[in-house]
Design a protein around this motif. Structure first.
Motif, PDB file in Angstrom:
ATOM      1  N   HIS A  72       0.870  -1.169   0.000  1.00 47.68           N
ATOM      2  CA  HIS A  72       0.000   0.000   0.000  1.00 47.68           C
ATOM      3  C   HIS A  72       0.910   1.221   0.000  1.00 47.68           C
ATOM      4  O   HIS A  72       1.649   1.438   0.962  1.00 47.68           O
ATOM      5  CB  HIS A  72      -0.927  -0.022   1.218  1.00 47.68           C
ATOM      6  CG  HIS A  72      -1.552  -1.372   1.414  1.00 47.68           C
ATOM      7  ND1 HIS A  72      -2.490  -1.874   0.541  1.00 47.68           N
ATOM      8  CD2 HIS A  72      -1.332  -2.327   2.330  1.00 47.68           C
ATOM      9  CE1 HIS A  72      -2.832  -3.098   0.931  1.00 47.68           C
ATOM     10  NE2 HIS A  72      -2.137  -3.393   2.019  1.00 47.68           N
ATOM     11  N   SER A  73       0.879   1.982  -1.076  1.00 49.62           N
ATOM     12  CA  SER A  73       1.810   3.108  -1.199  1.00 49.62           C
ATOM     13  C   SER A  73       1.270   4.395  -0.599  1.00 49.62           C
ATOM     14  O   SER A  73       2.018   5.356  -0.426  1.00 49.62           O
ATOM     15  CB  SER A  73       2.158   3.341  -2.671  1.00 49.62           C
ATOM     16  OG  SER A  73       0.991   3.641  -3.415  1.00 49.62           O
ATOM     17  N   ASN A  74      -0.004   4.421  -0.249  1.00 46.42           N
ATOM     18  CA  ASN A  74      -0.596   5.650   0.268  1.00 46.42           C
ATOM     19  C   ASN A  74      -1.040   5.544   1.727  1.00 46.42           C
ATOM     20  O   ASN A  74      -1.720   6.430   2.236  1.00 46.42           O
ATOM     21  CB  ASN A  74      -1.770   6.081  -0.610  1.00 46.42           C
ATOM     22  CG  ASN A  74      -2.911   5.086  -0.579  1.00 46.42           C
ATOM     23  OD1 ASN A  74      -2.749   3.938  -0.156  1.00 46.42           O
ATOM     24  ND2 ASN A  74      -4.079   5.505  -1.035  1.00 46.42           N
ATOM     25  N   ALA A  75      -0.668   4.468   2.410  1.00 46.99           N
ATOM     26  CA  ALA A  75      -1.063   4.303   3.818  1.00 46.99           C
ATOM     27  C   ALA A  75      -0.172   3.285   4.518  1.00 46.99           C
ATOM     28  O   ALA A  75       0.283   2.320   3.901  1.00 46.99           O
ATOM     29  CB  ALA A  75      -2.520   3.841   3.895  1.00 46.99           C
ATOM     30  N   HIS A  76       0.039   3.506   5.801  1.00 49.91           N
ATOM     31  CA  HIS A  76       0.660   2.504   6.659  1.00 49.91           C
ATOM     32  C   HIS A  76      -0.436   1.502   7.019  1.00 49.91           C
ATOM     33  O   HIS A  76      -1.625   1.828   6.985  1.00 49.91           O
ATOM     34  CB  HIS A  76       1.209   3.140   7.932  1.00 49.91           C
ATOM     35  CG  HIS A  76       2.121   4.300   7.694  1.00 49.91           C
ATOM     36  ND1 HIS A  76       3.288   4.203   6.968  1.00 49.91           N
ATOM     37  CD2 HIS A  76       2.028   5.599   8.081  1.00 49.91           C
ATOM     38  CE1 HIS A  76       3.882   5.382   6.929  1.00 49.91           C
ATOM     39  NE2 HIS A  76       3.132   6.250   7.599  1.00 49.91           N
ATOM     40  N   GLU A  77      -0.046   0.273   7.397  1.00 48.77           N
ATOM     41  CA  GLU A  77      -1.031  -0.761   7.714  1.00 48.77           C
ATOM     42  C   GLU A  77      -0.611  -1.525   8.960  1.00 48.77           C
ATOM     43  O   GLU A  77       0.565  -1.811   9.150  1.00 48.77           O
ATOM     44  CB  GLU A  77      -1.134  -1.745   6.540  1.00 48.77           C
ATOM     45  CG  GLU A  77      -2.128  -2.859   6.750  1.00 48.77           C
ATOM     46  CD  GLU A  77      -2.264  -3.757   5.523  1.00 48.77           C
ATOM     47  OE1 GLU A  77      -3.399  -4.078   5.149  1.00 48.77           O
ATOM     48  OE2 GLU A  77      -1.218  -4.144   4.933  1.00 48.77           O
ATOM     49  N   VAL A  78      -1.586  -1.847   9.813  1.00 47.26           N
ATOM     50  CA  VAL A  78      -1.341  -2.734  10.942  1.00 47.26           C
ATOM     51  C   VAL A  78      -2.104  -4.020  10.688  1.00 47.26           C
ATOM     52  O   VAL A  78      -3.231  -4.008  10.184  1.00 47.26           O
ATOM     53  CB  VAL A  78      -1.759  -2.104  12.297  1.00 47.26           C
ATOM     54  CG1 VAL A  78      -3.241  -1.781  12.358  1.00 47.26           C
ATOM     55  CG2 VAL A  78      -1.352  -3.005  13.454  1.00 47.26           C
ATOM     56  N   LEU A  79      -1.458  -5.151  10.989  1.00 45.86           N
ATOM     57  CA  LEU A  79      -2.077  -6.471  10.892  1.00 45.86           C
ATOM     58  C   LEU A  79      -1.962  -7.145  12.249  1.00 45.86           C
ATOM     59  O   LEU A  79      -0.850  -7.294  12.766  1.00 45.86           O
ATOM     60  CB  LEU A  79      -1.367  -7.327   9.834  1.00 45.86           C
ATOM     61  CG  LEU A  79      -1.347  -6.792   8.406  1.00 45.86           C
ATOM     62  CD1 LEU A  79      -0.462  -7.673   7.526  1.00 45.86           C
ATOM     63  CD2 LEU A  79      -2.757  -6.712   7.845  1.00 45.86           C
ATOM     64  N   GLY A  80      -3.075  -7.537  12.815  1.00 50.20           N
ATOM     65  CA  GLY A  80      -3.085  -8.238  14.091  1.00 50.20           C
ATOM     66  C   GLY A  80      -3.620  -9.635  13.900  1.00 50.20           C
ATOM     67  O   GLY A  80      -4.734  -9.815  13.388  1.00 50.20           O
ATOM     68  N   VAL A  81      -2.842 -10.641  14.268  1.00 55.82           N
ATOM     69  CA  VAL A  81      -3.264 -12.028  14.082  1.00 55.82           C
ATOM     70  C   VAL A  81      -4.294 -12.376  15.158  1.00 55.82           C
ATOM     71  O   VAL A  81      -3.992 -12.375  16.347  1.00 55.82           O
ATOM     72  CB  VAL A  81      -2.070 -13.002  14.122  1.00 55.82           C
ATOM     73  CG1 VAL A  81      -2.543 -14.430  13.860  1.00 55.82           C
ATOM     74  CG2 VAL A  81      -1.001 -12.593  13.107  1.00 55.82           C
TER      75      VAL A  81
END
Length: 177
Positions: A72-81
């Motif tokens: 994603h070039s326009n946003a940071h992302e968080v992934l929680g398992v």
């Protein structure tokens, strides 16, 4: 670099920063590392989406991770398992492979390539974006790379850590001059 959170919920959980270099058609982030919080939500993995939302990481969803390199070039992302476990490749074919399981959280700065290599059948993650950013999805193509580079440079730093809010270690790990 690995360090430990000692004064936050989930104390003494390790946090690892991963600096990933550009990999051909995948830009990664030239300034910010990916941050892996091992076991940060170990006692409450099913609450990942709710915790992210309460810290201003919105536009959330629950699903899996694509089995192809994307970013994603326009946003940071968080992934929680939230459940299960998986092997994820970060940064492209020359990047890092990480093993994640329920309770682990991964914060990916804009431009960071990621894909699922393997996963248990019950693997589920919650994803979210600072301020509820409307994210794009780019792949390993020269057209996407050309469009992504200026976009990555314009993504602002988040106001809060997705787990710990304003006092969280993400803000320290992402300090820039």
């Amino acid at each position: 670099m690995t360090f430990f959170v000692s004064s936050q919920p989930g104390a003494d959980r390790s946090i690892e920063t991963l600096h990933l270099k550009a990999d051909g058609l995948l830009p990664n982030n030239p300034k910010l590392p990916a941050v892996l919080y091992m076991g940060a939500l170990q006692d409450k993995p099913e609450k990942a989406e709710q915790i992210f939302n309460s810290n201003g990481w919105l536009n959330s969803w629950v699903n899996g991770v694509f089995s192809y390199h994307h970013y994603h070039s326009n946003a940071h992302e968080v992934l929680g398992v939230m459940s299960g476990s998986a092997s994820l490749q970060l940064g492209g074919d020359s990047g890092r492979t990480v093993q994640v399981s329920a309770g682990d959280v991964l914060v990916l700065p804009a431009g960071t390539a990621h894909k699922r290599l393997t996963a248990t059948q019950d693997f589920r993650v919650a994803g979210a974006y600072p301020g509820g950013a409307d994210y794009n999805t780019r792949r390993a193509t020269s057209d996407d790379l050309a469009a992504a580079l200026p976009e990555i440079a314009m993504v602002p730093l988040p106001e809060n850590d997705p787990i710990y809010g304003q006092a969280g270690p993400l803000l320290k790990a992402w300090e820039t001059d």
